[in-house]
Write a protein that holds these residues in place. Structure first.
Motif, mmCIF file in Angstrom:
data_model
loop_
_atom_site.group_PDB
_atom_site.id
_atom_site.type_symbol
_atom_site.label_atom_id
_atom_site.label_comp_id
_atom_site.label_asym_id
_atom_site.label_seq_id
_atom_site.Cartn_x
_atom_site.Cartn_y
_atom_site.Cartn_z
ATOM 1 N N ILE A 70 -8.089 -7.527 2.278
ATOM 2 C CA ILE A 70 -6.946 -8.383 1.961
ATOM 3 C C ILE A 70 -6.608 -9.183 3.208
ATOM 4 O O ILE A 70 -6.978 -8.792 4.327
ATOM 5 N N PRO A 71 -5.896 -10.295 3.051
ATOM 6 C CA PRO A 71 -5.535 -11.074 4.246
ATOM 7 C C PRO A 71 -4.536 -10.328 5.131
ATOM 8 O O PRO A 71 -3.616 -9.681 4.635
ATOM 9 N N ILE A 72 -4.746 -10.409 6.440
ATOM 10 C CA ILE A 72 -3.868 -9.776 7.421
ATOM 11 C C ILE A 72 -3.350 -10.869 8.344
ATOM 12 O O ILE A 72 -4.100 -11.712 8.817
ATOM 13 N N LEU A 113 5.471 8.936 31.250
ATOM 14 C CA LEU A 113 5.963 7.569 31.090
ATOM 15 C C LEU A 113 4.890 6.652 30.505
ATOM 16 O O LEU A 113 5.176 5.828 29.637
ATOM 17 N N MET A 114 3.655 6.794 30.964
ATOM 18 C CA MET A 114 2.571 5.983 30.416
ATOM 19 C C MET A 114 2.351 6.297 28.940
ATOM 20 O O MET A 114 2.157 5.390 28.131
ATOM 21 N N GLY A 115 2.392 7.573 28.589
ATOM 22 C CA GLY A 115 2.223 7.950 27.188
ATOM 23 C C GLY A 115 3.306 7.366 26.302
ATOM 24 O O GLY A 115 3.035 6.848 25.207
ATOM 25 N N ILE A 116 4.541 7.415 26.775
ATOM 26 C CA ILE A 116 5.666 6.848 26.014
ATOM 27 C C ILE A 116 5.502 5.326 25.896
ATOM 28 O O ILE A 116 5.687 4.754 24.821
ATOM 29 N N GLY A 117 5.146 4.676 26.990
ATOM 30 C CA GLY A 117 4.967 3.223 26.971
ATOM 31 C C GLY A 117 3.830 2.784 26.058
ATOM 32 O O GLY A 117 3.967 1.822 25.299
ATOM 33 N N ILE A 118 2.707 3.503 26.119
ATOM 34 C CA ILE A 118 1.571 3.161 25.262
ATOM 35 C C ILE A 118 1.910 3.421 23.800
ATOM 36 O O ILE A 118 1.573 2.622 22.926
ATOM 37 N N SER A 119 2.605 4.514 23.526
ATOM 38 C CA SER A 119 3.011 4.799 22.141
ATOM 39 C C SER A 119 3.951 3.721 21.618
ATOM 40 O O SER A 119 3.793 3.236 20.484
ATOM 41 N N ALA A 120 4.935 3.320 22.429
ATOM 42 C CA ALA A 120 5.869 2.272 22.011
ATOM 43 C C ALA A 120 5.113 0.963 21.772
ATOM 44 O O ALA A 120 5.329 0.288 20.753
ATOM 45 N N MET A 121 4.226 0.611 22.694
ATOM 46 C CA MET A 121 3.444 -0.606 22.540
ATOM 47 C C MET A 121 2.623 -0.565 21.257
ATOM 48 O O MET A 121 2.586 -1.520 20.489
ATOM 49 N N HIS A 122 1.985 0.570 21.002
ATOM 50 C CA HIS A 122 1.126 0.731 19.828
ATOM 51 C C HIS A 122 1.918 0.556 18.532
ATOM 52 O O HIS A 122 1.528 -0.235 17.663
ATOM 53 N N TYR A 123 3.017 1.260 18.404
ATOM 54 C CA TYR A 123 3.759 1.207 17.145
ATOM 55 C C TYR A 123 4.547 -0.093 16.973
ATOM 56 O O TYR A 123 4.722 -0.555 15.849
ATOM 57 N N ILE A 124 4.964 -0.722 18.062
ATOM 58 C CA ILE A 124 5.569 -2.054 17.946
ATOM 59 C C ILE A 124 4.495 -3.053 17.523
ATOM 60 O O ILE A 124 4.723 -3.905 16.659
ATOM 61 N N GLY A 125 3.307 -2.932 18.114
ATOM 62 C CA GLY A 125 2.191 -3.799 17.720
ATOM 63 C C GLY A 125 1.811 -3.611 16.266
ATOM 64 O O GLY A 125 1.534 -4.571 15.543
ATOM 65 N N MET A 126 1.810 -2.373 15.793
ATOM 66 C CA MET A 126 1.501 -2.106 14.385
ATOM 67 C C MET A 126 2.585 -2.686 13.479
ATOM 68 O O MET A 126 2.291 -3.132 12.364
ATOM 69 N N ALA A 127 3.825 -2.716 13.942
ATOM 70 C CA ALA A 127 4.918 -3.287 13.147
ATOM 71 C C ALA A 127 4.773 -4.803 12.993
ATOM 72 O O ALA A 127 5.401 -5.395 12.116
ATOM 73 N N ALA A 128 3.931 -5.420 13.812
ATOM 74 C CA ALA A 128 3.717 -6.864 13.727
ATOM 75 C C ALA A 128 2.789 -7.246 12.576
ATOM 76 O O ALA A 128 2.704 -8.421 12.221
ATOM 77 N N ILE A 129 2.101 -6.279 12.009
ATOM 78 C CA ILE A 129 1.149 -6.565 10.937
ATOM 79 C C ILE A 129 1.893 -7.012 9.683
ATOM 80 O O ILE A 129 2.861 -6.384 9.261
ATOM 81 N N ARG A 130 1.404 -8.104 9.100
ATOM 82 C CA ARG A 130 1.930 -8.609 7.835
ATOM 83 C C ARG A 130 0.772 -8.657 6.847
ATOM 84 O O ARG A 130 -0.235 -9.318 7.111
ATOM 85 N N LEU A 131 0.885 -7.951 5.743
ATOM 86 C CA LEU A 131 -0.160 -7.939 4.741
ATOM 87 C C LEU A 131 0.434 -7.664 3.360
ATOM 88 O O LEU A 131 1.519 -7.085 3.268
ATOM 89 N N PRO A 132 -0.272 -8.081 2.309
ATOM 90 C CA PRO A 132 0.241 -7.866 0.953
ATOM 91 C C PRO A 132 -0.068 -6.454 0.450
ATOM 92 O O PRO A 132 -0.736 -6.267 -0.562
ATOM 93 N N ALA A 133 0.398 -5.477 1.185
ATOM 94 C CA ALA A 133 0.210 -4.074 0.821
ATOM 95 C C ALA A 133 1.314 -3.280 1.491
ATOM 96 O O ALA A 133 1.947 -3.744 2.441
#
Length: 147
Positions: A70-72, A113-133
């Motif tokens: 599907i389009p992302i 601190l690195m683990g928290i920062g990478i986790s925050a970056m990862h899940y904020i980045g995943m929240a940027a995904i827009r898809l018809p699902a």
């Protein structure tokens, strides 16, 4: 349930960026540690930006490597905001490990601190995904990924 595929070329490119970022960060950490007081802050800032953007670039390229039938699309403001936790955590971690009295407590604090920062970056980045699902998370898997 949608099934996706990975573009192995982008995955390998992502791994190469991670390795180059690690090498660059180790070099910058030495420079931060060796710098005199006035020179220390520019090296620390440069190291935080280089490491944070490197971590972010590796993650985003790996996200682009995953294709669904599907389009992302991505919300670019959210994508850009996702780099901030990586830069901030990288700066704090570099600051902690470059202190003259380096020990296990500083190492563990910097790692956390690195683990928290990478986790925050990862899940904020995943929240940027827009898809018809509908995107859903198994919170036990999310918790495990953060741990």
């Amino acid at each position: 349930m949608l099934h996706g595929i990975y573009d192995i070329r982008l995955v390998l490119f992502s791994v190469a960026i991670a390795m180059l970022t690690a090498y660059t960060t180790l070099d910058l950490a030495i420079r931060v540690t060796d710098a005199k007081s006035q020179q220390r802050w520019p090296w620390l800032l440069g190291g935080a930006i280089a490491m944070g953007i490197g971590i972010w670039a590796m993650h985003f390229i790996a996200m682009l490597a995953f294709s669904l039938p599907i389009p992302i699309d991505y919300d670019w403001l959210t994508v850009l905001i996702s780099v901030l936790p990586a830069i901030f955590a990288s700066g704090l971690a570099l600051y902690l490990i470059s202190q003259p009295e380096f020990g296990i407590l500083r190492l563990l604090s910097g790692s956390l601190l690195m683990g928290i920062g990478i986790s925050a970056m990862h899940y904020i980045g995943m929240a940027a995904i827009r898809l018809p699902a509908k995107m859903s998370y198994d919170f036990s898997v999310v918790a495990l990924s953060i741990a």
